[in-house]
Write a protein that holds these residues in place. Structure first.
Motif, PDB file in Angstrom:
ATOM      1  N   SER A   2       0.924  -1.319  -0.165  1.00  0.00           N
ATOM      2  CA  SER A   2       0.138   0.061  -0.007  1.00  0.00           C
ATOM      3  C   SER A   2       0.704   1.210  -0.015  1.00  0.00           C
ATOM      4  O   SER A   2       0.370   2.214  -0.465  1.00  0.00           O
ATOM      5  CB  SER A   2      -1.027   0.118   1.194  1.00  0.00           C
ATOM      6  OG  SER A   2      -1.613  -1.089   1.238  1.00  0.00           O
ATOM      7  N   LEU A   9       1.577   7.186  -1.179  1.00  0.00           N
ATOM      8  CA  LEU A   9       0.715   6.302  -1.464  1.00  0.00           C
ATOM      9  C   LEU A   9       1.049   5.694  -2.996  1.00  0.00           C
ATOM     10  O   LEU A   9       1.668   6.570  -3.909  1.00  0.00           O
ATOM     11  CB  LEU A   9      -0.796   6.859  -1.662  1.00  0.00           C
ATOM     12  CG  LEU A   9      -1.499   7.201  -0.288  1.00  0.00           C
ATOM     13  CD1 LEU A   9      -2.868   7.861  -0.790  1.00  0.00           C
ATOM     14  CD2 LEU A   9      -1.772   5.943   0.214  1.00  0.00           C
ATOM     15  N   ALA A  11       0.096   3.158  -6.636  1.00  0.00           N
ATOM     16  CA  ALA A  11      -0.854   2.533  -7.340  1.00  0.00           C
ATOM     17  C   ALA A  11      -0.239   1.571  -8.127  1.00  0.00           C
ATOM     18  O   ALA A  11       0.671   1.764  -8.985  1.00  0.00           O
ATOM     19  CB  ALA A  11      -2.005   3.382  -8.068  1.00  0.00           C
ATOM     20  N   GLU A 122      -5.727   1.118  -6.707  1.00  0.00           N
ATOM     21  CA  GLU A 122      -5.516   2.293  -6.410  1.00  0.00           C
ATOM     22  C   GLU A 122      -5.616   2.331  -4.869  1.00  0.00           C
ATOM     23  O   GLU A 122      -6.709   1.475  -4.195  1.00  0.00           O
ATOM     24  CB  GLU A 122      -6.721   3.005  -6.940  1.00  0.00           C
ATOM     25  CG  GLU A 122      -6.692   4.747  -6.382  1.00  0.00           C
ATOM     26  CD  GLU A 122      -7.742   5.453  -6.911  1.00  0.00           C
ATOM     27  OE1 GLU A 122      -7.689   6.654  -6.495  1.00  0.00           O
ATOM     28  OE2 GLU A 122      -8.683   4.858  -7.696  1.00  0.00           O
ATOM     29  N   VAL A 123      -4.832   2.965  -4.021  1.00  0.00           N
ATOM     30  CA  VAL A 123      -4.598   2.938  -2.826  1.00  0.00           C
ATOM     31  C   VAL A 123      -5.227   4.352  -2.251  1.00  0.00           C
ATOM     32  O   VAL A 123      -4.821   5.496  -2.708  1.00  0.00           O
ATOM     33  CB  VAL A 123      -3.132   2.739  -2.233  1.00  0.00           C
ATOM     34  CG1 VAL A 123      -3.186   2.640  -0.624  1.00  0.00           C
ATOM     35  CG2 VAL A 123      -2.615   1.545  -2.822  1.00  0.00           C
ATOM     36  N   LYS A 124      -6.201   4.170  -1.354  1.00  0.00           N
ATOM     37  CA  LYS A 124      -6.636   5.304  -0.590  1.00  0.00           C
ATOM     38  C   LYS A 124      -6.431   5.299   1.081  1.00  0.00           C
ATOM     39  O   LYS A 124      -6.241   4.352   1.505  1.00  0.00           O
ATOM     40  CB  LYS A 124      -8.033   5.437  -0.936  1.00  0.00           C
ATOM     41  CG  LYS A 124      -8.394   5.368  -2.406  1.00  0.00           C
ATOM     42  CD  LYS A 124     -10.144   5.382  -2.770  1.00  0.00           C
ATOM     43  CE  LYS A 124     -10.016   5.434  -4.199  1.00  0.00           C
ATOM     44  NZ  LYS A 124     -11.643   5.462  -4.512  1.00  0.00           N
ATOM     45  N   THR A 144      -5.346   1.654   5.402  1.00  0.00           N
ATOM     46  CA  THR A 144      -5.448   1.928   4.047  1.00  0.00           C
ATOM     47  C   THR A 144      -6.306   1.310   2.996  1.00  0.00           C
ATOM     48  O   THR A 144      -6.573   0.033   3.448  1.00  0.00           O
ATOM     49  CB  THR A 144      -3.762   1.805   3.445  1.00  0.00           C
ATOM     50  OG1 THR A 144      -3.463   0.562   3.559  1.00  0.00           O
ATOM     51  CG2 THR A 144      -2.899   2.814   4.111  1.00  0.00           C
ATOM     52  N   THR A 146      -7.219  -0.251  -0.450  1.00  0.00           N
ATOM     53  CA  THR A 146      -6.793  -0.756  -1.890  1.00  0.00           C
ATOM     54  C   THR A 146      -7.782  -1.440  -2.612  1.00  0.00           C
ATOM     55  O   THR A 146      -8.371  -2.155  -2.463  1.00  0.00           O
ATOM     56  CB  THR A 146      -5.539  -1.565  -1.979  1.00  0.00           C
ATOM     57  OG1 THR A 146      -4.524  -1.186  -1.072  1.00  0.00           O
ATOM     58  CG2 THR A 146      -4.994  -1.753  -3.321  1.00  0.00           C
ATOM     59  N   ARG A 160      -8.145  -3.975   2.781  1.00  0.00           N
ATOM     60  CA  ARG A 160      -8.041  -2.788   3.816  1.00  0.00           C
ATOM     61  C   ARG A 160      -6.863  -3.500   4.963  1.00  0.00           C
ATOM     62  O   ARG A 160      -6.827  -4.623   5.363  1.00  0.00           O
ATOM     63  CB  ARG A 160      -9.273  -2.878   4.796  1.00  0.00           C
ATOM     64  CG  ARG A 160     -10.472  -2.215   3.989  1.00  0.00           C
ATOM     65  CD  ARG A 160     -11.498  -1.978   5.076  1.00  0.00           C
ATOM     66  NE  ARG A 160     -12.842  -1.181   4.232  1.00  0.00           N
ATOM     67  CZ  ARG A 160     -13.371  -1.663   3.229  1.00  0.00           C
ATOM     68  NH1 ARG A 160     -13.334  -2.765   2.639  1.00  0.00           N
ATOM     69  NH2 ARG A 160     -14.308  -0.747   2.780  1.00  0.00           N
TER      70      ARG A 160
END
Length: 172
Positions: A2, A9, A11, A122-124, A144, A146, A160
């Motif tokens: 992540s 961050l 991706a 995509e990591v948020k 995090t 993903t 998560r």
């Protein structure tokens, strides 16, 4: 993964899922379920095809050029006896002098993935919270999220991860 080594961050632009990768991953975790490699057997199961094991999405890190556990060109993979991975510890940027660790990982599958899928990740940032520790001061938790999408943009997995950092080293 992540986060990269600096905590930024990341991706994964393209993560092709191949049958041989699934088979090798299943073998590496000692899971001999035939649904991970035998097309004839898999055809007789509910999914009807070869699928990937539940934690397979974590191998997307191998498609991230900045993954901190992958050696750079010209680096020794095994390093020295003191740093067997070749990875040198960096000073903590989190302050407080405590330590951090990966505490939890959860996977929510929206559908099975299998050979032929091409995933992007995509990591948020997720939730963050604190608790008071008895031996290490404040514990800072951060999540995090993903999102893995297939070649059609369909959400297939939500992962998560939770990390925890201590305010100071744990009292002995």
């Amino acid at each position: 993964c992540s986060f990269n080594r600096k905590g930024a961050l990341m991706a994964v632009n393209k993560f092709p899922v191949e049958g041989s990768h699934i088979m090798m991953f299943a073998r590496s975790i000692a899971d001999d379920n035939q649904i991970y490699y035998d097309e004839d057997y898999a055809a007789s199961t509910e999914p009807g095809r070869v699928i990937a094991p539940p934690t397979f999405a974590q191998s997307s890190a191998q498609f991230d050029p900045d993954y901190f556990l992958r050696p750079k060109t010209g680096e020794d993979w095994f390093g020295s006896g003191k740093e067997a991975t070749g990875i040198k510890r960096e000073a903590s940027s989190g302050g407080g002098g405590g330590g951090g660790l990966h505490a939890e990982q959860h996977f929510e599958y929206h559908r099975h993935i299998g050979p032929g899928d091409v995933l992007t990740a995509e990591v948020k940032p997720g939730k963050a919270w604190e608790k008071e520790g008895k031996r290490s001061g404040k514990l800072v938790f951060s999540e995090t999220v993903t999102e893995y999408r297939d070649q059609n943009g369909e959400l297939v997995i939500t992962a998560r991860g939770v990390g925890v950092r201590t305010e100071r080293p744990v009292d002995q």
